[in-house]
Design an enzyme around this catalytic site. Structure first.
Site, PDB file in Angstrom:
ATOM      1  N   ASP A  67      76.859 -21.446 -81.275  1.00 19.10           N
ATOM      2  CA  ASP A  67      75.575 -21.712 -80.624  1.00 19.10           C
ATOM      3  C   ASP A  67      75.674 -22.708 -79.475  1.00 19.10           C
ATOM      4  OD1 ASP A  67      76.140 -23.888 -82.252  1.00 19.10           O
ATOM      5  OD2 ASP A  67      74.594 -23.412 -83.721  1.00 19.10           O
ATOM      6  N   ASN A 136      68.344 -28.245 -93.973  1.00 19.47           N
ATOM      7  CA  ASN A 136      67.350 -27.228 -94.351  1.00 19.47           C
ATOM      8  C   ASN A 136      68.009 -25.878 -94.675  1.00 19.47           C
ATOM      9  OD1 ASN A 136      68.128 -26.333 -91.844  1.00 19.47           O
ATOM     10  ND2 ASN A 136      66.106 -26.428 -90.898  1.00 19.47           N
ATOM     11  N   HIS A 138      70.131 -24.242 -92.717  1.00 16.74           N
ATOM     12  CA  HIS A 138      70.442 -23.355 -91.581  1.00 16.74           C
ATOM     13  C   HIS A 138      71.957 -23.212 -91.413  1.00 16.74           C
ATOM     14  CE1 HIS A 138      70.422 -26.707 -88.236  1.00 16.74           C
ATOM     15  NE2 HIS A 138      71.576 -26.632 -88.803  1.00 16.74           N
ATOM     16  N   GLU A 143      67.405 -20.854 -88.271  1.00 13.70           N
ATOM     17  CA  GLU A 143      66.520 -21.746 -89.018  1.00 13.70           C
ATOM     18  C   GLU A 143      65.758 -20.968 -90.096  1.00 13.70           C
ATOM     19  OE1 GLU A 143      66.943 -24.748 -88.562  1.00 13.70           O
ATOM     20  OE2 GLU A 143      66.727 -25.444 -86.508  1.00 13.70           O
TER      21      GLU A 143
HETATM   22  P1  PGA Z   1      76.283 -31.622 -88.922  1.00 14.36           P
HETATM   23  O1  PGA Z   1      75.411 -30.348 -88.589  1.00 14.36           O
HETATM   24  O2  PGA Z   1      77.678 -31.146 -89.073  1.00 14.36           O
HETATM   25  O3  PGA Z   1      76.116 -32.525 -87.734  1.00 14.36           O
HETATM   26  O4  PGA Z   1      75.732 -32.219 -90.179  1.00 14.36           O
HETATM   27  C1  PGA Z   1      75.575 -29.184 -89.331  1.00 14.36           C
HETATM   28  C2  PGA Z   1      74.522 -28.173 -88.947  1.00 14.36           C
HETATM   29  O5  PGA Z   1      73.415 -28.576 -88.576  1.00 14.36           O
HETATM   30  O6  PGA Z   1      74.802 -26.971 -89.029  1.00 14.36           O
END
Ligand code: PGA
Length: 260
Positions: A67, A136, A138, A143
């Site tokens: 992404d 959450n 995702h 999302e």
């Molecule tokens: P993070 O993010 O590795 O910074 O915790 C993971 C994500 O949001 O997929």
């Protein structure tokens, strides 16, 4: 699903890197799906170290990132383009032509998304997709929602994602509100999935992913339907899972088999 529970972040990172390195030796032209965020940084460091020691060679590897924030220029320090070069690509012998990251700036949304999917297909598909997980649930920037997109698409970021990612930006209102992300279909089409998680703040999402119902409200729970998923997580992220006797036995049985 295989579960590997490690003592800490360092061990999680090392195990993930060792596994990828092993796969690269089997298939030098590996197609890797890559993730950003704080979780995979340790794994990238380990892979760089292995490269420096002459243990692995990235010259034939192709990468596809999950992404990018919509609106950010590749040179923007918080863009995922900048992240990838800073934390990984600048330190290894990857061919620039083999690096694919969805562009954050584009004219035609449909074209840019379908071109990305097309490129993944042409590469022969992703061999190993690395994933982090949001609090959450995702994956990529898919999302929680009442339905999920299959293909690469533009998403509105959830408020909690904006909140969580504001730690990387000088001001919270500088966090982009949209992203371009690979869809659940592209992720599920990867031959192997390697999800990494560390820290207590991921524990609830991990528990729902592994032990909850498959639901678009927890996008990572769809991984229950994938035939080849390995999750490497530290014991903090696994704390609710290891409270469950059944899952604990199941996970330790897998661990004793080793990964790869
Ligand atoms: P993070 O993010 O590795 O910074 O915790 C993971 C994500 O949001 O997929």
């Amino acid at each position: 699903m295989r579960l590997v529970i490690t003592d800490d972040y360092m061990e999680m990172s090392r195990k993930a890197a060792e596994w990828i390195a092993g796969e690269m030796k089997q298939k030098p032209g590996l197609v890797l799906g890559l993730a950003t965020g704080s979780t995979p940084i340790g794994m990238y460091k380990e892979l760089i170290e292995m490269y420096r020691k002459g243990q692995i060679d990235f010259s034939q590897v192709t990468t596809f990132n999950l992404d990018e924030y919509v609106g950010l220029h590749p040179e923007h320090p918080q863009s995922y383009h900048a992240y990838m070069w800073k934390h990984f690509f600048s330190h290894i012998n990857i061919n620039k032509e083999h690096v694919n990251i969805p562009p954050g700036r584009f004219e035609n949304e449909k074209d840019v998304c379908s071109r990305y999917d097309e490129k993944i297909k042409k590469s022969g598909g992703i061999d190993i997709q690395i994933l982090g997980i949001g609090r959450n649930g995702h994956i990529g920037f898919n999302e929680p929602d009442s339905s999920l997109s299959i293909k690469t698409h533009i998403v509105n970021l959830a408020l909690e994602t904006i909140e969580a990612n504001s730690r990387f930006f000088p001001q919270k209102d500088e966090v982009p509100k949209q992203a371009i992300t690979m869809g659940l279909g592209s992720i599920m089409e990867a031959k192997t999935i390697l999800l990494l998680a560390n820290g207590r703040d991921k524990a609830a999402a991990i528990a729902k992913t592994l032990m909850g119902k498959v639901s678009t409200q927890i996008p990572a729970s769809l991984l229950q339907l994938h035939p080849n998923v390995t999750m490497i997580m530290d014991k903090e992220a696994a704390c609710f899972v290891t409270e469950n006797k059944h899952v604990r036995e199941w996970s330790f049985a897998y661990q004793s088999e080793g990964i790869g």
